[in-house]
Design a protein around this motif. Structure first.
Motif, PDB file in Angstrom:
ATOM      1  N   ASP A  27    -107.619  19.039  11.074  1.00 56.94           N
ATOM      2  CA  ASP A  27    -107.923  18.586  12.393  1.00 56.94           C
ATOM      3  C   ASP A  27    -107.877  19.290  13.488  1.00 56.94           C
ATOM      4  O   ASP A  27    -107.358  18.885  14.469  1.00 56.94           O
ATOM      5  N   ASP A  28    -107.994  20.570  13.314  1.00 62.22           N
ATOM      6  CA  ASP A  28    -107.853  21.604  14.360  1.00 62.22           C
ATOM      7  C   ASP A  28    -106.381  21.586  15.131  1.00 62.22           C
ATOM      8  O   ASP A  28    -106.463  22.253  16.128  1.00 62.22           O
ATOM      9  N   ALA A  29    -105.618  21.229  14.365  1.00 65.80           N
ATOM     10  CA  ALA A  29    -104.171  21.295  14.937  1.00 65.80           C
ATOM     11  C   ALA A  29    -103.786  22.757  14.708  1.00 65.80           C
ATOM     12  O   ALA A  29    -104.277  23.625  13.909  1.00 65.80           O
ATOM     13  N   PRO A  30    -102.606  23.010  15.142  1.00 69.29           N
ATOM     14  CA  PRO A  30    -102.052  24.580  14.522  1.00 69.29           C
ATOM     15  C   PRO A  30    -101.826  24.542  13.310  1.00 69.29           C
ATOM     16  O   PRO A  30    -101.430  23.710  12.577  1.00 69.29           O
ATOM     17  N   ALA A  31    -101.794  25.860  12.905  1.00 72.05           N
ATOM     18  CA  ALA A  31    -101.839  26.246  11.167  1.00 72.05           C
ATOM     19  C   ALA A  31    -100.521  25.931  10.677  1.00 72.05           C
ATOM     20  O   ALA A  31     -99.592  25.943  11.358  1.00 72.05           O
ATOM     21  N   ILE A  32    -100.480  25.352   9.427  1.00 76.98           N
ATOM     22  CA  ILE A  32     -99.340  24.993   8.883  1.00 76.98           C
ATOM     23  C   ILE A  32     -98.822  25.978   8.020  1.00 76.98           C
ATOM     24  O   ILE A  32     -99.828  26.465   7.229  1.00 76.98           O
ATOM     25  N   THR A  33     -98.022  26.832   7.963  1.00 77.02           N
ATOM     26  CA  THR A  33     -97.785  27.988   7.279  1.00 77.02           C
ATOM     27  C   THR A  33     -97.432  27.596   5.803  1.00 77.02           C
ATOM     28  O   THR A  33     -96.936  26.711   5.385  1.00 77.02           O
ATOM     29  N   MET A  34     -98.207  28.404   4.962  1.00 77.20           N
ATOM     30  CA  MET A  34     -98.065  28.107   3.366  1.00 77.20           C
ATOM     31  C   MET A  34     -96.574  27.977   2.889  1.00 77.20           C
ATOM     32  O   MET A  34     -96.417  27.155   1.960  1.00 77.20           O
ATOM     33  N   ASP A  35     -95.481  28.604   3.474  1.00 77.95           N
ATOM     34  CA  ASP A  35     -94.230  28.546   2.975  1.00 77.95           C
ATOM     35  C   ASP A  35     -93.657  27.003   3.158  1.00 77.95           C
ATOM     36  O   ASP A  35     -92.640  26.661   2.796  1.00 77.95           O
ATOM     37  N   LYS A  36     -94.288  26.369   4.128  1.00 80.39           N
ATOM     38  CA  LYS A  36     -93.744  25.072   4.678  1.00 80.39           C
ATOM     39  C   LYS A  36     -94.473  24.034   3.515  1.00 80.39           C
ATOM     40  O   LYS A  36     -94.127  22.835   3.591  1.00 80.39           O
ATOM     41  N   ILE A  37     -95.559  24.527   2.932  1.00 82.26           N
ATOM     42  CA  ILE A  37     -96.345  23.387   2.008  1.00 82.26           C
ATOM     43  C   ILE A  37     -96.307  23.697   0.568  1.00 82.26           C
ATOM     44  O   ILE A  37     -95.969  24.479  -0.037  1.00 82.26           O
ATOM     45  N   ALA A  38     -95.808  22.310   0.256  1.00 86.02           N
ATOM     46  CA  ALA A  38     -95.388  22.078  -1.442  1.00 86.02           C
ATOM     47  C   ALA A  38     -96.807  21.865  -2.132  1.00 86.02           C
ATOM     48  O   ALA A  38     -96.848  22.614  -3.272  1.00 86.02           O
ATOM     49  N   GLN A  39     -97.763  21.189  -1.525  1.00 84.20           N
ATOM     50  CA  GLN A  39     -98.966  20.912  -2.642  1.00 84.20           C
ATOM     51  C   GLN A  39     -99.980  20.505  -1.414  1.00 84.20           C
ATOM     52  O   GLN A  39     -99.700  19.951  -0.397  1.00 84.20           O
ATOM     53  N   GLU A  40    -101.230  21.026  -1.892  1.00 86.64           N
ATOM     54  CA  GLU A  40    -102.483  20.455  -0.823  1.00 86.64           C
ATOM     55  C   GLU A  40    -103.354  19.915  -1.856  1.00 86.64           C
ATOM     56  O   GLU A  40    -103.713  20.464  -2.953  1.00 86.64           O
ATOM     57  N   SER A  41    -103.897  18.853  -1.578  1.00 87.99           N
ATOM     58  CA  SER A  41    -104.981  17.983  -2.541  1.00 87.99           C
ATOM     59  C   SER A  41    -106.025  17.293  -1.628  1.00 87.99           C
ATOM     60  O   SER A  41    -105.540  16.968  -0.447  1.00 87.99           O
TER      61      SER A  41
END
Length: 180
Positions: free
Chosen positions: A161-175
């Motif tokens: 939603d055009d929010a600031p980027a979420i860095t990959m090291d904080k992400i457990a999973q995207e689906s």
């Protein structure tokens, strides 16, 4: 001079350490074997689907109660049961001939599902503009699961939603997110 109680305690500790190291090494061997199987099967599947409108999404070789070899495929417009059956039969024939997997296993060929996990750059490109669910390792602004429209991915992370980027090291999973 060491009394028998001290001897037993010392040697029990050494035996325990030896067992822990053996179990750790065994787990490493299993992980390495699973990675080898996944890579070998991915190569075979890629050859089997060459020239067809199929895409290899992922290969998993995991031990649950039994060993499972899971192959996830996709195509524009979605996978049909005949696609899975044909690839399953071809793959089974090649795996039996090459004898790559020593253990008995259950072969599953399927689509990645409506709520597919996004792993590759191609996944993010294909699914851009769609609703996604992002699970975080730790809460961000009080939320551990974020849902929104995937608007981008680059070296800094993913954007929802055009929010600031979420860095990959904080992400457990995207689906992909499914609305009910």
């Amino acid at each position: 001079v060491c009394n028998s109680k001290e001897w037993v305690q010392t040697h029990s500790l050494l035996l325990c350490l030896h067992c822990c190291l053996w179990q750790r090494n065994k787990r490493m061997e299993v992980l390495e074997m699973a990675k080898y199987v996944e890579e070998a099967v991915a190569k075979i599947v890629t050859e089997l689907i060459a020239g067809k409108d199929l895409e290899l999404v992922a290969v998993e070789y995991v031990k649950e109660r039994d060993w499972y070899l899971r192959v996830f495929i996709d195509k524009a417009g979605g996978i049909e049961i005949d696609d899975c059956q044909e690839l399953s039969e071809q793959l089974e024939e090649v795996l039996d001939a090459k004898n790559i997997i020593a253990d008995s296993y259950i072969l599953e060929v399927s689509s990645p599902g409506l709520d597919r996990v996004l792993k590759t750059e191609r996944d993010f490109t294909r699914e851009q503009g769609k609703m996604v669910e992002v699970s975080l390792y730790a809460p961000m602004n009080g939320e551990k699961v974020l849902t929104g429209k995937l608007t981008g991915k680059d070296e800094s992370g993913i954007r929802i939603d055009d929010a600031p980027a979420i860095t990959m090291d904080k992400i457990a999973q995207e689906s992909l997110h499914i609305e009910f």
